[in-house]
Design a protein around this motif. Structure first.
Motif, PDB file in Angstrom:
ATOM      1  N   LEU A  18       0.918  -1.306  -0.030  1.00  0.00           N
ATOM      2  CA  LEU A  18      -0.029   0.095   0.053  1.00  0.00           C
ATOM      3  C   LEU A  18       0.857   1.294  -0.116  1.00  0.00           C
ATOM      4  N   GLY A  19       2.046   1.045   0.864  1.00  0.00           N
ATOM      5  CA  GLY A  19       2.790   2.452   0.718  1.00  0.00           C
ATOM      6  C   GLY A  19       3.526   2.576  -0.707  1.00  0.00           C
ATOM      7  N   ALA A  20       3.894   1.253  -1.344  1.00  0.00           N
ATOM      8  CA  ALA A  20       4.267   1.600  -2.721  1.00  0.00           C
ATOM      9  C   ALA A  20       3.001   2.350  -3.779  1.00  0.00           C
ATOM     10  N   ILE A  21       2.022   1.974  -3.463  1.00  0.00           N
ATOM     11  CA  ILE A  21       0.830   2.353  -4.345  1.00  0.00           C
ATOM     12  C   ILE A  21       0.793   3.743  -4.231  1.00  0.00           C
ATOM     13  N   LEU A  22       0.664   4.200  -2.857  1.00  0.00           N
ATOM     14  CA  LEU A  22       0.661   5.492  -2.239  1.00  0.00           C
ATOM     15  C   LEU A  22       1.755   6.626  -2.848  1.00  0.00           C
TER      16      LEU A  22
ATOM     17  N   ILE B 267      -5.540   3.691  -1.781  1.00  0.00           N
ATOM     18  CA  ILE B 267      -5.080   2.444  -1.025  1.00  0.00           C
ATOM     19  C   ILE B 267      -6.122   1.962  -0.345  1.00  0.00           C
ATOM     20  N   PHE B 268      -7.169   2.640   0.091  1.00  0.00           N
ATOM     21  CA  PHE B 268      -8.197   1.897   0.962  1.00  0.00           C
ATOM     22  C   PHE B 268      -9.115   1.244  -0.095  1.00  0.00           C
ATOM     23  N   LEU B 269      -9.262   1.685  -1.338  1.00  0.00           N
ATOM     24  CA  LEU B 269      -9.866   0.579  -2.419  1.00  0.00           C
ATOM     25  C   LEU B 269      -9.173  -0.490  -2.508  1.00  0.00           C
ATOM     26  N   VAL B 270      -8.006  -0.554  -2.505  1.00  0.00           N
ATOM     27  CA  VAL B 270      -7.156  -1.859  -2.601  1.00  0.00           C
ATOM     28  C   VAL B 270      -7.694  -2.671  -1.297  1.00  0.00           C
ATOM     29  N   SER B 271      -7.466  -1.970   0.028  1.00  0.00           N
ATOM     30  CA  SER B 271      -7.824  -2.749   1.132  1.00  0.00           C
ATOM     31  C   SER B 271      -9.115  -3.412   1.250  1.00  0.00           C
ATOM     32  N   ALA B 272     -10.227  -2.445   0.563  1.00  0.00           N
ATOM     33  CA  ALA B 272     -11.442  -3.076   0.163  1.00  0.00           C
ATOM     34  C   ALA B 272     -11.588  -4.275  -0.490  1.00  0.00           C
ATOM     35  N   ALA B 273     -10.805  -4.472  -1.658  1.00  0.00           N
ATOM     36  CA  ALA B 273     -10.728  -5.748  -2.235  1.00  0.00           C
ATOM     37  C   ALA B 273     -10.379  -6.783  -1.532  1.00  0.00           C
ATOM     38  N   ILE B 274      -9.245  -6.439  -0.950  1.00  0.00           N
ATOM     39  CA  ILE B 274      -8.758  -7.587  -0.050  1.00  0.00           C
ATOM     40  C   ILE B 274      -9.567  -7.945   1.116  1.00  0.00           C
ATOM     41  N   ALA B 275     -10.531  -7.023   1.718  1.00  0.00           N
ATOM     42  CA  ALA B 275     -11.369  -7.565   2.657  1.00  0.00           C
ATOM     43  C   ALA B 275     -12.378  -8.332   1.974  1.00  0.00           C
ATOM     44  N   VAL B 276     -12.883  -7.996   0.744  1.00  0.00           N
ATOM     45  CA  VAL B 276     -13.697  -9.023   0.275  1.00  0.00           C
ATOM     46  C   VAL B 276     -13.105 -10.462   0.083  1.00  0.00           C
ATOM     47  N   VAL B 277     -11.703 -10.680  -0.111  1.00  0.00           N
ATOM     48  CA  VAL B 277     -11.336 -12.115  -0.220  1.00  0.00           C
ATOM     49  C   VAL B 277     -11.462 -12.829   1.321  1.00  0.00           C
ATOM     50  N   GLY B 278     -11.218 -11.828   2.258  1.00  0.00           N
ATOM     51  CA  GLY B 278     -11.565 -12.333   3.686  1.00  0.00           C
ATOM     52  C   GLY B 278     -12.982 -12.684   3.992  1.00  0.00           C
ATOM     53  N   LEU B 279     -13.829 -12.090   3.482  1.00  0.00           N
ATOM     54  CA  LEU B 279     -15.245 -12.247   3.690  1.00  0.00           C
ATOM     55  C   LEU B 279     -15.788 -13.438   3.008  1.00  0.00           C
ATOM     56  N   ILE B 280     -15.134 -13.791   1.833  1.00  0.00           N
ATOM     57  CA  ILE B 280     -15.507 -14.908   1.110  1.00  0.00           C
ATOM     58  C   ILE B 280     -15.206 -16.027   1.773  1.00  0.00           C
ATOM     59  N   ALA B 281     -13.682 -15.931   2.279  1.00  0.00           N
ATOM     60  CA  ALA B 281     -13.079 -16.930   3.148  1.00  0.00           C
ATOM     61  C   ALA B 281     -14.228 -17.385   4.332  1.00  0.00           C
ATOM     62  N   ALA B 282     -14.480 -16.390   5.215  1.00  0.00           N
ATOM     63  CA  ALA B 282     -15.189 -16.544   6.320  1.00  0.00           C
ATOM     64  C   ALA B 282     -16.511 -17.153   5.992  1.00  0.00           C
ATOM     65  N   ILE B 283     -17.124 -16.773   4.801  1.00  0.00           N
ATOM     66  CA  ILE B 283     -18.392 -17.487   4.343  1.00  0.00           C
ATOM     67  C   ILE B 283     -18.403 -19.067   4.329  1.00  0.00           C
ATOM     68  N   PHE B 284     -17.230 -19.579   3.841  1.00  0.00           N
ATOM     69  CA  PHE B 284     -17.058 -21.049   3.778  1.00  0.00           C
ATOM     70  C   PHE B 284     -16.548 -21.506   4.979  1.00  0.00           C
ATOM     71  N   LEU B 285     -16.457 -20.857   5.959  1.00  0.00           N
ATOM     72  CA  LEU B 285     -16.152 -21.295   7.397  1.00  0.00           C
ATOM     73  C   LEU B 285     -17.299 -22.417   7.925  1.00  0.00           C
ATOM     74  N   LYS B 286     -16.973 -23.423   8.240  1.00  0.00           N
ATOM     75  CA  LYS B 286     -17.845 -24.336   8.869  1.00  0.00           C
ATOM     76  C   LYS B 286     -18.568 -24.019  10.064  1.00  0.00           C
ATOM     77  N   PRO B 287     -19.589 -23.889  10.481  1.00  0.00           N
ATOM     78  CA  PRO B 287     -20.386 -23.495  11.655  1.00  0.00           C
ATOM     79  C   PRO B 287     -20.038 -24.507  12.800  1.00  0.00           C
ATOM     80  N   ALA B 288     -19.415 -24.158  13.770  1.00  0.00           N
ATOM     81  CA  ALA B 288     -18.897 -24.956  14.766  1.00  0.00           C
ATOM     82  C   ALA B 288     -19.316 -24.632  16.134  1.00  0.00           C
ATOM     83  N   ARG B 289     -19.636 -25.282  17.063  1.00  0.00           N
ATOM     84  CA  ARG B 289     -19.600 -24.845  18.707  1.00  0.00           C
ATOM     85  C   ARG B 289     -18.420 -24.947  19.216  1.00  0.00           C
ATOM     86  N   LEU B 290     -18.286 -23.847  20.178  1.00  0.00           N
ATOM     87  CA  LEU B 290     -16.874 -23.977  20.812  1.00  0.00           C
ATOM     88  C   LEU B 290     -16.980 -24.876  22.098  1.00  0.00           C
ATOM     89  N   ARG B 291     -15.951 -25.606  22.005  1.00  0.00           N
ATOM     90  CA  ARG B 291     -15.991 -26.777  23.209  1.00  0.00           C
ATOM     91  C   ARG B 291     -15.836 -26.088  24.514  1.00  0.00           C
TER      92      ARG B 291
END
Length: 532
Positions: A427-431, A485-509
């Motif tokens: 992000l610093g390089a982009i800035l 640079i925050f537009l790039v951060s938003a794009a990366i946050a989309v990747v994180g959100l997609i990964a979280a969507i595919f997490l299996k629901p599980a109860r904590l032990r």
């Protein structure tokens, strides 16, 4: 760290809520000091480098040295926590951090400061991961949610509050920049004393201990080479160059060798069988986005307020308070709700959605955006980080037995720090590229000729020394470029959100430990009844 084995005994009695809070107070204090040391120098660096007569490249390395050492050593400390006494390791880490902080404060030149910052980074990485490992060894995953809320709040407040404290020190003439390092010493002494009294963990000695020195060395070298490349690419050399081929290729080859070693050794530093599983792999991917939010937000927003809007160091730190408030309340409240429900995925998803919305808002920033809107966007980013950061660690800890808790926690923390470090560099390089373009266009419109173009005009961050017309063009260039640079951060946050969507629901032990199916009994252990 070795001692004569004691006779086996029953497991230690579970700690009461009061005992946990007493131990937690010391853990949170040392974690706060360790994390704040990573960002406290950010606004004081111009003053520090000027006083030590350093260069621009040394300016970069004062920050990079500690990040390299911290990131590369995190999985190693995590694995050591699975093999040796956790309390003793934590005490050793506190001493390393305290002594190196003193040394940084007494540094007489930038070479000494960079070397001491690297040693300080070893202590910072150790304290960040060992704190989480110790908490995991004390509290079951279900109950850990509310305590992890406190942990996440401290981590986030330290990350955002570091520049504020550094700004106050830099603006206070009778303190001086050396107190950016000295300030950590009394807190670490207090934390050491508190933990010596309140943290009582059984000494676990395994009869089959082996340390993966080759894997640890290859991981540290591979990560260091890649981070050095990311730090200098686009500035000292081009993205397409022989230096890029040598450093990026060499780093990848070292990590490939590390993966091979980790697949064959008995006690790998990074357990591949853990991070290959669906849930840990997805949680690690989501953690990369959160890491970028934590580091990128505090670094570039502070610069935006100082250069793009003309505020001083202290005022710039104060203007980041909405992000701090968002993390503080969301991590504490969501932690309690996770402990009550035993579910993590709904809060992670909600947090990443809010994080994405906050980044999307920050992507609209320019040098005239109303501060009320900027505060609202920062609040959203803070809420998103608070709801997701520690819950992602909890997801992984819930899937592994107690004997692997250190390595698993180290892996997710390692990847989060790696993502944050790479994110800041990219992000610093982009800035920098966007600022140079904006300055060139601004100067052309104003009819002001500058040798070397926009890069030359914006090469100095001493905005006050620039002529008035150029000063306003440079301020506007930084303010307008920050949104990119925050537009790039938003794009990366989309990747994180997609990964979280595919997490299996599980109860904590509810239990501290689990027996993994198909792995057989846990390795033989000898437990001493005395405490370290």
């Amino acid at each position: 760290m070795s001692a004569q084995p004691a006779a086996p005994s029953a497991a230690a009695e579970p700690m009461t809520h009061r005992q946990i809070l007493e131990a937690l107070s010391g853990l949170l204090l040392v974690l706060f000091v360790a994390m704040i040391s990573a960002t406290i120098v950010s606004v004081a660096l111009p003053q520090i480098i000027g006083a030590l007569e350093g260069s621009q490249s040394q300016y970069t390395w004062v920050v990079t040295a500690s990040l390299l050492a911290s990131t590369a050593s995190t999985p190693i400390w995590g694995k050591l926590a699975d093999l040796f006494n956790k309390k003793l390791l934590l005490q050793i880490a506190i001493v390393i951090f305290m002594v190196s902080s003193l040394a940084c404060g007494f540094a007489q030149n930038t070479g000494q400061l960079i070397a001491f910052r690297a040693i300080q980074g070893l202590g910072m990485g150790a304290l960040q991961i060992l704190t989480q490992v110790v908490i995991a060894a004390m509290i079951s995953p279900k109950e850990r949610g509310r305590y992890n809320g406190y942990l996440g709040a401290v981590m986030a407040v330290a990350t955002v509050g570091g520049p504020l404290i550094g700004g106050l020190i830099a603006d206070t003439s009778w303190l001086g920049w050396r107190w950016c390092f000295f300030i950590a010493v009394p807190f670490t002494v207090a934390a050491f004393a508190m933990l010596a009294k309140t943290l009582n963990m059984p000494t676990v000695r395994r009869s089959d201990v082996s340390i993966d020195y080759w894997g640890a060395t290859l991981i540290a070298l591979g990560v260091s080479v890649l981070l050095i490349w990311v730090t200098f690419v686009g500035g000292s050399f081009d993205w397409l160059s022989w230096q890029t081929a040598a450093m990026a290729g060499g780093g990848v080859l070292l990590l490939v060798a590390a993966v091979f070693v980790e697949s064959v050794v008995k006690e790998p530093v990074v357990p591949l069988h853990v991070i290959r599983r669906r849930t840990p792999a997805l949680a690690i991917l989501a953690s990369l986005a959160v890491g970028m939010a934590m580091f990128g937000g505090s670094v570039f927003l502070g610069q935006y307020f100082q250069i793009g809007r003309g505020y001083g160091p202290t005022a710039a730190g104060l203007l980041t308070i909405p992000m701090m408030v968002g993390v503080l309340f969301s991590s504490t409240i969501s932690g309690r709700m996770v402990s009550k429900s035993g579910k993590t995925k709904p809060y992670i998803l909600a947090g990443l959605i809010v994080l994405l919305a906050g980044f999307a808002g920050l992507a609209t920033l320019d040098h005239q955006t109303p501060l009320v809107l900027v505060s609202a966007y920062m609040l959203a980013v803070g809420v998103g980080v608070g709801m997701s950061m520690q819950n992602l660690v909890l997801v992984i800890q819930n899937t592994v037995p107690l004997r692997e808790i250190g390595a698993a926690s180290g892996a997710v923390t390692f990847f989060r720090s790696l993502g944050g470090t790479i994110g800041v560099s990219v992000l610093g390089a982009i800035l920098a590229g966007q600022v140079a373009t904006n300055i060139t266009e601004g100067l052309a419109k104003a009819g002001i000729p500058v040798a070397g173009g926009g890069a030359a005009a914006g090469g100095s961050l001493n905005i006050a020394a620039l002529p008035e017309p150029v000063r306003e063009i440079v301020r506007a260039a930084y303010g307008d470029a920050t949104g990119r640079i925050f537009l790039v951060s938003a794009a990366i946050a989309v990747v994180g959100l997609i990964a979280a969507i595919f997490l299996k629901p599980a109860r904590l032990r509810d239990s501290l430990d689990i027996t993994e199916p198909g792995t057989g009994p846990a390795p033989k252990q000898e437990v001493a009844t005395t405490t370290a």
